[in-house]
Design a protein around this motif. Structure first.
Motif, PDB file in Angstrom:
ATOM      1  N   ASN A  12       0.808  -1.296  -0.035  1.00 42.39           N
ATOM      2  CA  ASN A  12      -0.078  -0.142   0.057  1.00 42.39           C
ATOM      3  C   ASN A  12       0.915   1.298   0.096  1.00 42.39           C
ATOM      4  O   ASN A  12       0.764   2.140  -0.665  1.00 42.39           O
ATOM      5  CB  ASN A  12      -0.964   0.162   1.192  1.00 42.39           C
ATOM      6  N   MET A  13       1.930   1.460   1.127  1.00 39.04           N
ATOM      7  CA  MET A  13       2.453   2.713   1.176  1.00 39.04           C
ATOM      8  C   MET A  13       3.519   2.935  -0.094  1.00 39.04           C
ATOM      9  O   MET A  13       3.539   3.901  -0.619  1.00 39.04           O
ATOM     10  CB  MET A  13       3.222   2.699   2.529  1.00 39.04           C
ATOM     11  N   ALA A  98       7.535   0.974  10.732  1.00 41.48           N
ATOM     12  CA  ALA A  98       7.546   1.662  12.057  1.00 41.48           C
ATOM     13  C   ALA A  98       8.236   0.858  12.960  1.00 41.48           C
ATOM     14  O   ALA A  98       8.435  -0.241  12.985  1.00 41.48           O
ATOM     15  CB  ALA A  98       5.979   1.476  12.230  1.00 41.48           C
TER      16      ALA A  98
HETATM   17  N1  NAP Z   1       0.164   2.010   5.614  1.00 42.64           N
HETATM   18  C1  NAP Z   1       0.542   2.959   6.321  1.00 42.64           C
HETATM   19  O1  NAP Z   1      -0.163   3.955   6.604  1.00 42.64           O
HETATM   20  C2  NAP Z   1       1.769   3.015   7.042  1.00 42.64           C
HETATM   21  C3  NAP Z   1       2.172   4.446   7.806  1.00 42.64           C
HETATM   22  C4  NAP Z   1       3.606   4.141   8.381  1.00 42.64           C
HETATM   23  C5  NAP Z   1       4.235   3.279   8.250  1.00 42.64           C
HETATM   24  N2  NAP Z   1       3.985   2.149   7.503  1.00 42.64           N
HETATM   25  C6  NAP Z   1       4.961   1.389   7.379  1.00 42.64           C
HETATM   26  O2  NAP Z   1       5.064   0.928   5.637  1.00 42.64           O
HETATM   27  C7  NAP Z   1       5.598   0.001   5.488  1.00 42.64           C
HETATM   28  C8  NAP Z   1       4.568  -0.928   4.490  1.00 42.64           C
HETATM   29  O3  NAP Z   1       3.235  -0.806   5.115  1.00 42.64           O
HETATM   30  P1  NAP Z   1       2.236  -1.041   4.144  1.00 42.64           P
HETATM   31  O4  NAP Z   1       0.868  -0.698   4.514  1.00 42.64           O
HETATM   32  O5  NAP Z   1       2.642  -0.647   2.487  1.00 42.64           O
HETATM   33  O6  NAP Z   1       2.343  -2.623   4.094  1.00 42.64           O
HETATM   34  P2  NAP Z   1       1.987  -3.833   2.730  1.00 42.64           P
HETATM   35  O7  NAP Z   1       1.018  -3.318   2.028  1.00 42.64           O
HETATM   36  O8  NAP Z   1       1.807  -5.106   3.591  1.00 42.64           O
HETATM   37  O9  NAP Z   1       3.262  -4.149   2.038  1.00 42.64           O
HETATM   38  C9  NAP Z   1       4.480  -4.664   2.089  1.00 42.64           C
HETATM   39  C10 NAP Z   1       4.609  -5.374   1.051  1.00 42.64           C
HETATM   40  O10 NAP Z   1       5.913  -5.876   1.149  1.00 42.64           O
HETATM   41  C11 NAP Z   1       5.859  -7.056   0.550  1.00 42.64           C
HETATM   42  N3  NAP Z   1       6.996  -8.294   1.101  1.00 42.64           N
HETATM   43  C12 NAP Z   1       6.573  -9.033   2.021  1.00 42.64           C
HETATM   44  N4  NAP Z   1       7.894  -9.591   2.299  1.00 42.64           N
HETATM   45  C13 NAP Z   1       8.858  -9.201   1.258  1.00 42.64           C
HETATM   46  C14 NAP Z   1      10.222  -9.444   1.144  1.00 42.64           C
HETATM   47  N5  NAP Z   1      10.825 -10.610   1.658  1.00 42.64           N
HETATM   48  N6  NAP Z   1      10.529  -9.001   0.020  1.00 42.64           N
HETATM   49  C15 NAP Z   1      10.157  -7.783  -0.715  1.00 42.64           C
HETATM   50  N7  NAP Z   1       8.838  -7.587  -0.386  1.00 42.64           N
HETATM   51  C16 NAP Z   1       8.210  -8.304   0.567  1.00 42.64           C
HETATM   52  C17 NAP Z   1       4.405  -7.725   0.953  1.00 42.64           C
HETATM   53  O11 NAP Z   1       4.171  -8.772  -0.024  1.00 42.64           O
HETATM   54  P3  NAP Z   1       2.825  -9.828   0.318  1.00 42.64           P
HETATM   55  O12 NAP Z   1       1.657  -9.123   0.458  1.00 42.64           O
HETATM   56  O13 NAP Z   1       2.890 -10.762  -0.873  1.00 42.64           O
HETATM   57  O14 NAP Z   1       3.456 -10.407   1.798  1.00 42.64           O
HETATM   58  C18 NAP Z   1       3.548  -6.619   0.762  1.00 42.64           C
HETATM   59  O15 NAP Z   1       3.240  -6.168  -0.895  1.00 42.64           O
HETATM   60  C19 NAP Z   1       5.347  -1.063   6.984  1.00 42.64           C
HETATM   61  O16 NAP Z   1       6.702  -1.248   7.565  1.00 42.64           O
HETATM   62  C20 NAP Z   1       4.767  -0.114   8.007  1.00 42.64           C
HETATM   63  O17 NAP Z   1       5.134  -0.080   9.171  1.00 42.64           O
HETATM   64  C21 NAP Z   1       2.683   2.236   6.802  1.00 42.64           C
END
Ligand code: NAP
Length: 275
Positions: A12-13, A98
């Motif tokens: 997502n991010m 985070a």
């Molecule tokens: N969303 C927010 O509002 C927000 C706010 C602040 C900080 N963050 C931080 O941003 C980061 C990502 O968040 P998100 O919401 O974008 O999460 P997300 O949608 O789950 O994105 C993470 C992605 O990484 C992929 N992934 C998993 N294992 C991997 C690997 N070994 N190598 C490469 N890619 C891999 C996942 O694929 P699969 O789905 O196939 O496992 C998923 O597509 C997190 O660390 C979070 O703490 C997010």
């Protein structure tokens, strides 16, 4: 030539940040994503020129800016596996995970790498985010600007002088959307209980929150001055505010922030520093 910006994790991010970069005019050919999920990869690859791969090493070997966008629980293993492809390279590393400190990132990757740690929030997914940024000692002015540009594409950016402040930023803007959701929920429910139609209560609550935020941002007046302006002596607002103050809204806000901050500190210890 544009620097090559590579994302590890295309969730997502990362997708929101990429959309922001494209809106700012970054060519797709300067972007790459490593993402294990084939469906997400295909979706990202619809951006003309963008390089999407399941192989993290391929992105790390090419990136001038490497954005770590996997879940915090995955980050240590991902970083340790990136050591080899990053050997002899010196990209700017930006982590949005985070709770993982720059010390832990430097330990897992390479202590000499320039590292930026970012705390964005969920409204970034709609281009209205608020991001706190912290840099370690190795980051140049040009790299600071590069990081700022990345997050400016999805909202506002503020720099932090001290990494520990990221825990408070997590408590304020990271968790903050949920506080406002709760307050809007409470107003909507209250209005409903007092007799308004649910849809009407929701519409008026949301538009009032949006309108108040616009006024607070754009009027040039302080929050207290704005509040005083809508509070006529002896009027309705005065009565409503009296209850909120009497019941301790300010204390509640401070305690909520302190509790969230304390949890951010504990999570950081569990996820990064202790390992
Ligand atoms: N969303 C927010 O509002 C927000 C706010 C602040 C900080 N963050 C931080 O941003 C980061 C990502 O968040 P998100 O919401 O974008 O999460 P997300 O949608 O789950 O994105 C993470 C992605 O990484 C992929 N992934 C998993 N294992 C991997 C690997 N070994 N190598 C490469 N890619 C891999 C996942 O694929 P699969 O789905 O196939 O496992 C998923 O597509 C997190 O660390 C979070 O703490 C997010």
């Amino acid at each position: 030539m544009d620097p090559f910006i590579g994302f590890i994790g295309g969730g997502n991010m990362a997708s929101s940040l990429i959309a922001g970069l494209i809106r700012q005019g970054t060519p797709g050919a300067s972007l790459g994503v490593a993402e294990p999920d084939a469906e997400k990869r295909q979706q990202l690859a619809t951006i003309p020129g963008l390089f999407a791969t399941p192989d993290n090493a391929l992105i790390a070997q090419r990136a001038d800016v490497l954005v770590l966008a996997v879940k915090p629980q995955m980050l240590k293993a991902v970083c340790l596996a990136l050591r080899e492809p990053l050997a002899g390279r010196n990209p700017l590393v930006i982590s949005i995970a985070a709770g993982i400190g720059t010390d832990a990132l430097a330990r897992w990757l390479d202590p000499s790498l320039p590292i930026v740690r970012a705390m964005p929030n969920t409204p970034a997914l709609m281009g209205h985010g608020a991001t706190g940024l912290f840099v370690n000692a190795g980051v140049s002015e040009a790299q600071r600007q590069q990081a700022e540009r990345l997050f400016n594409g999805v909202g506002i950016v503020r720099w932090l002088a001290d990494e520990a402040q990221l825990d408070l930023v997590t408590a304020l803007s990271g968790s903050g959307p949920a506080y406002f959701f709760l307050f809007m929920e409470a107003l909507t429910e209250g209005a409903q209980e007092l007799g308004l139609d649910p849809g009407l209560a929701r519409d008026l609550t949301l538009q009032t929150a949006l309108g108040a935020a616009h006024m607070a941002r754009d009027s040039g007046l302080g929050l207290d001055a704005l509040r005083v302006r809508v509070t006529s002596p002896g009027g309705t607002t005065e009565q409503g505010l009296r209850v909120l103050e009497r019941e301790g809204l300010r204390r509640i806000a401070r305690e909520a922030l302190a509790a969230a901050q304390a949890r951010a500190v504990t999570l950081a210890q569990e996820l990064g520093e202790a390992s």
